[in-house]
Design a protein around this motif. Structure first.
Motif, PDB file in Angstrom:
ATOM      1  N   PHE A  13       0.772  -1.276  -0.243  1.00 27.00           N
ATOM      2  CA  PHE A  13      -0.049  -0.091  -0.005  1.00 27.00           C
ATOM      3  C   PHE A  13       0.918   1.336  -0.125  1.00 27.00           C
ATOM      4  CE2 PHE A  13      -2.413   2.795   3.360  1.00 27.00           C
ATOM      5  CZ  PHE A  13      -2.927   3.490   2.321  1.00 27.00           C
ATOM      6  N   ILE A  14       1.391   1.614   1.055  1.00 31.69           N
ATOM      7  CA  ILE A  14       2.080   3.016   1.117  1.00 31.69           C
ATOM      8  C   ILE A  14       3.670   2.893   0.052  1.00 31.69           C
ATOM      9  CG2 ILE A  14       3.228   4.466   2.663  1.00 31.69           C
ATOM     10  CD1 ILE A  14       1.657   3.207   5.100  1.00 31.69           C
ATOM     11  N   GLY A  15       4.357   1.847   0.259  1.00 34.90           N
ATOM     12  CA  GLY A  15       5.437   1.535  -0.767  1.00 34.90           C
ATOM     13  C   GLY A  15       5.334   1.781  -2.015  1.00 34.90           C
ATOM     14  N   SER A  16       3.911   1.369  -2.449  1.00 34.50           N
ATOM     15  CA  SER A  16       3.605   1.831  -3.906  1.00 34.50           C
ATOM     16  C   SER A  16       3.283   3.261  -4.107  1.00 34.50           C
ATOM     17  CB  SER A  16       2.524   0.886  -4.346  1.00 34.50           C
ATOM     18  OG  SER A  16       1.414   1.071  -3.658  1.00 34.50           O
ATOM     19  N   ASN A  17       2.429   3.888  -3.405  1.00 36.13           N
ATOM     20  CA  ASN A  17       2.335   5.183  -3.451  1.00 36.13           C
ATOM     21  C   ASN A  17       3.575   6.128  -3.151  1.00 36.13           C
ATOM     22  OD1 ASN A  17      -0.685   5.800  -3.647  1.00 36.13           O
ATOM     23  ND2 ASN A  17      -0.784   4.290  -2.195  1.00 36.13           N
ATOM     24  N   PHE A  18       4.388   5.587  -2.424  1.00 39.86           N
ATOM     25  CA  PHE A  18       5.956   6.256  -2.647  1.00 39.86           C
ATOM     26  C   PHE A  18       6.650   6.234  -3.766  1.00 39.86           C
ATOM     27  CE2 PHE A  18      10.453   6.340  -1.177  1.00 39.86           C
ATOM     28  CZ  PHE A  18      10.588   7.618  -0.752  1.00 39.86           C
ATOM     29  N   LEU A  19       6.487   4.939  -4.285  1.00 36.32           N
ATOM     30  CA  LEU A  19       7.218   4.972  -5.569  1.00 36.32           C
ATOM     31  C   LEU A  19       6.709   5.894  -6.674  1.00 36.32           C
ATOM     32  CD1 LEU A  19       7.793   1.065  -5.874  1.00 36.32           C
ATOM     33  CD2 LEU A  19       9.492   2.781  -5.864  1.00 36.32           C
ATOM     34  N   PHE A  20       5.439   6.018  -6.486  1.00 39.98           N
ATOM     35  CA  PHE A  20       4.624   6.835  -7.821  1.00 39.98           C
ATOM     36  C   PHE A  20       5.248   8.434  -7.337  1.00 39.98           C
ATOM     37  CE2 PHE A  20       1.000   3.624  -7.233  1.00 39.98           C
ATOM     38  CZ  PHE A  20       1.538   2.769  -8.018  1.00 39.98           C
ATOM     39  N   TYR A 189      -5.141   1.699  -3.127  1.00 40.08           N
ATOM     40  CA  TYR A 189      -4.160   0.512  -2.985  1.00 40.08           C
ATOM     41  C   TYR A 189      -4.117   0.019  -1.502  1.00 40.08           C
ATOM     42  CZ  TYR A 189      -2.984   1.407  -7.838  1.00 40.08           C
ATOM     43  OH  TYR A 189      -3.120   1.912  -9.206  1.00 40.08           O
ATOM     44  N   HIS A 190      -4.953   0.438  -0.814  1.00 44.47           N
ATOM     45  CA  HIS A 190      -4.899  -0.017   0.603  1.00 44.47           C
ATOM     46  C   HIS A 190      -5.506  -1.574   0.449  1.00 44.47           C
ATOM     47  CE1 HIS A 190      -5.669   1.446   5.143  1.00 44.47           C
ATOM     48  NE2 HIS A 190      -4.755   0.588   5.020  1.00 44.47           N
ATOM     49  N   LEU A 222      -4.322   9.679   8.185  1.00 49.66           N
ATOM     50  CA  LEU A 222      -3.512  10.583   7.188  1.00 49.66           C
ATOM     51  C   LEU A 222      -3.962   9.854   5.765  1.00 49.66           C
ATOM     52  CD1 LEU A 222      -1.663  12.891   7.403  1.00 49.66           C
ATOM     53  CD2 LEU A 222       0.248  11.154   7.422  1.00 49.66           C
ATOM     54  N   TYR A 223      -4.058  10.842   5.149  1.00 50.35           N
ATOM     55  CA  TYR A 223      -3.948  10.323   3.684  1.00 50.35           C
ATOM     56  C   TYR A 223      -2.539   9.971   3.093  1.00 50.35           C
ATOM     57  CZ  TYR A 223      -5.543  10.319  -1.380  1.00 50.35           C
ATOM     58  OH  TYR A 223      -5.921   9.981  -2.391  1.00 50.35           O
ATOM     59  N   VAL A 224      -2.463   8.760   2.426  1.00 48.83           N
ATOM     60  CA  VAL A 224      -1.098   8.238   2.187  1.00 48.83           C
ATOM     61  C   VAL A 224      -0.096   9.138   1.559  1.00 48.83           C
ATOM     62  CG1 VAL A 224      -1.865   7.031  -0.020  1.00 48.83           C
ATOM     63  CG2 VAL A 224      -0.014   6.157   1.196  1.00 48.83           C
ATOM     64  N   GLU A 225      -0.506  10.225   0.643  1.00 45.29           N
ATOM     65  CA  GLU A 225       0.450  10.933  -0.189  1.00 45.29           C
ATOM     66  C   GLU A 225       1.028  11.763   0.841  1.00 45.29           C
ATOM     67  OE1 GLU A 225      -1.653  11.725  -4.457  1.00 45.29           O
ATOM     68  OE2 GLU A 225      -1.411  13.515  -3.260  1.00 45.29           O
ATOM     69  N   ASP A 226       0.328  12.182   1.892  1.00 47.71           N
ATOM     70  CA  ASP A 226       0.936  13.031   2.784  1.00 47.71           C
ATOM     71  C   ASP A 226       2.131  12.286   3.450  1.00 47.71           C
ATOM     72  OD1 ASP A 226      -0.129  15.503   2.334  1.00 47.71           O
ATOM     73  OD2 ASP A 226      -2.235  14.780   3.566  1.00 47.71           O
TER      74      ASP A 226
END
Ligand code: NAD
Ligand code: DAU
Length: 341
Positions: A13-20, A189-190, A222-226
Motif C-alpha cells: 500500500f504505502i510503498g507503491s504510493n511512495f514509488l509513484f 491501493y490499501h 492520514l492520507y497516504v500521499e501526505d
C-alpha cells in the motif's frame, strides 16, 4: 543530483504510493522496488510504472541475505527506505512468527547490507503503534518522539524491536539512519483486510460491516500521499539518528468512519454489525507532529473530508484491483477471522 533508492515493500500500500510520488517528483532518480510479493504485495499495483526507464522491480525476501547483498552489489544504492513488513495487527495475533522474521530479522539484513556497501541514508518506516495506546478520556495527550515504547500486539512489538535495532546500528556502527513513526494511512491501493477498504468492499456488496467491540476506538488518519511527502522530506533533509512522528491531528472513532462510508455509498447503517473485540485492542492513537513541522516544514495537505471521498471514488473506479484480491485466498482469511467472531 541523481540518486539510486531501494524501496522495500514497494508492491504494498504505502510503498507503491511512495514509488509513484518519487518517480514523478524526481525524474532523474533510479527507483528499485525489492518485494517478496506476499499476500499483501501485488504486481498489478505497479503496472503503470513497470516499464518506466528509471524503475526496476526485484522479487526477493528482505530476510534473504544473499539476494539482498547481490542487489546491493549491482545497484550500490544511495538510500534505502524500508517499508517491507507484515503489517496487519489481526494476523500478528493469529501467527506472530512471520512478523518477527520479516519485521526484525529482515531489518537487520537490510542494515547489514548498508554497512557492507556503504549508504547515504537508511530510513526505517515505523508506526505510532510502538507507543502503545492513549486513554479515550484524555484528549489532551499525544504521542511525541519522547513517549516511551510500550507495545500491545506482536505486530507493534516487532516494529518497536526493529526501531531499537535501527538506533543501535546508528550508535554502534555509525549507520546514518532515520526513523518515521506514522499514524493510520488511507488512500488508493490499501489492502482490503484493513478497516477502510474492508468496509467499502463489504458495503458495496451489501455485506455486514464488522465493527470490533464498541466501535469507540480512535485512530489518527492520514492520507497516504501526505505520509509519502513526509518520508521524502526526512530522507533528504532529516537529521541522522533522529525519529520523526508523522500525523495530521485527524482523530476519528472507528464507528464514525464506518458511518461516513455508509453515507457516501448510500448504504444503510443497519449493515453495521458489532463483533467480538480484537485481543489487546489499542484504544486511541494520536500523534503530535510538532517536530517534523518545525524542523522540516511538513504539514498534511489533504483534509479527511476530501481524502475519504477521493479514496471511496478510487475503490469505485478500480474495482478490478480489489475484486481480484478478495476473490482468491482472501476468502479463506475472511472466513477464518470473521465467521464466528
Ligand atoms: P502492506 O502490508 O500493504 O505492504 C507490505 C509490503 O511488504 C507488501 O508488498 C509485501 O509483499 C512486502 N513484504 C512483506 N514481507 C516481505 C519480505 N519478507 N520481504 C520483502 N517484502 C516483503 O503494508 P503497508 O500498509 O503499506 O505498510 C508499509 C510499512 O509502513 C510497514 O512497515 C508498516 O509497519 C508501516 N506503517 C503502515 C501504516 C498503515 O497505516 N498502513 C502506518 C504506519 C506505518
Ligand atoms: O497506526 C498505524 C497502524 O495502522 C499501522 O502500523 C498498521 O500497519 C496498520 O494496519 C494500522 O493498524 P490498525 O490496527 O489501526 O488498522 P486496521 O485497519 O486493522 O484497524 C483500524 C481500526 O479498526 C482498529 O481499531 C480495529 C478496527 N477494525 C478493523 C477491522 C479490520 C474493525 O473494527 N473492524 C475490522 O474489520
Amino acid at each position: 543530483m541523481s540518486k539510486t533508492i531501494i524501496v522495500t515493500g514497494g508492491a504494498g500500500f504505502i510503498g507503491s504510493n511512495f514509488l509513484f510520488h518519487m518517480l514523478k517528483k524526481y525524474p532523474d532518480y533510479r527507483m528499485i522496488c525489492l518485494d517478496k510479493l506476499t499476500y499483501a504485495g501485488n504486481l498489478s499495483t505497479l503496472k503503470t510504472i513497470m516499464d518506466h526507464p528509471n524503475f526496476r522491480f526485484v522479487k526477493a525476501d528482505i530476510c534473504d541475505r544473499e539476494a539482498v547483498f547481490v542487489l546491493f552489489e549491482e545497484e550500490h544504492p544511495d538510500i534505502v527506505v524500508n517499508f517491507a513488513a507484515e503489517s496487519h495487527v489481526d494476523r500478528s495475533i493469529e501467527n506472530p512468527g512471520v512478523f518477527l522474521e520479516t519485521n526484525i530479522m529482515g531489518t537487520q539484513v537490510m542494515m547489514d547490507a548498508c554497512r557492507k556497501y556503504g549508504i547515504e541514508r537508511y530510513h526505517q518506516v515505523s508506526t505510532d503503534e510502538v507507543y502503545g495506546d492513549l486513554p479515550l478520556d484524555r484528549p489532551d495527550l499525544f504521542f511525541t518522539e519522547e513517549t516511551p515504547i510500550h507495545t500491545s500486539s506482536p505486530y507493534s512489538a516487532s516494529k518497536a524491536s526493529a526501531d531499537l535495532l535501527v538506533l543501535a546500528y546508528h550508535r554502534t556502527f555509525g549507520l546514518p539512519v532515520t526513523i518515521s513513526r506514522c499514524s493510520n494511512n488511507y488512500g488508493p491501493y490499501h489492502f482490503p483486510e484493513k478497516l477502510i477498504p474492508l468496509m467499502i468492499a463489504n458495503a458495496l456488496a451489501d455485506k455486514p460491516l464488522p465493527v470490533y467491540g464498541t466501535g469507540e476506538n480512535v485512530r489518527d488518519w492520514l492520507y497516504v500521499e501526505d505520509h509519502c511527502k513526509a518520508i521524502d522530506l526526512i530522507i533528504h533533509n532529516g537529521r541522522v539518528g533522529e525519529v520523526y512522528n508523522i500525523g495530521g491531528h485527524n482523530e476519528m472513532a472507528n464507528i464514525d468512519i464506518v458511518k461516513i462510508i455508509c453515507k457516501e455509498l448510500g448504504k444503510p447503517e443497519s449493515l453495521i454489525t458489532y463483533v467480538g473485540d480484537r485481543k489487546g485492542h489499542d484504544l486511541r492513537y494520536a500523534i503530535d507532529p510538532t517536530k517534523i513541522h518545525n524542523e522540516l516544514g511538513w504539514l498534511p495537505e489533504t483534509m479527511f473530508k476530501d481524502g475519504i471521498k477521493k479514496t471511496i471514488q478510487w475503490y469505485l473506479d478500480n474495482k478490478e484491483w480489489w475484486q481480484e484480491i478478495i476473490s482468491g485466498e482472501y476468502q479463506n482469511y475472511y472466513e477464518k477471522m470473521y465467521a464466528n467472531r
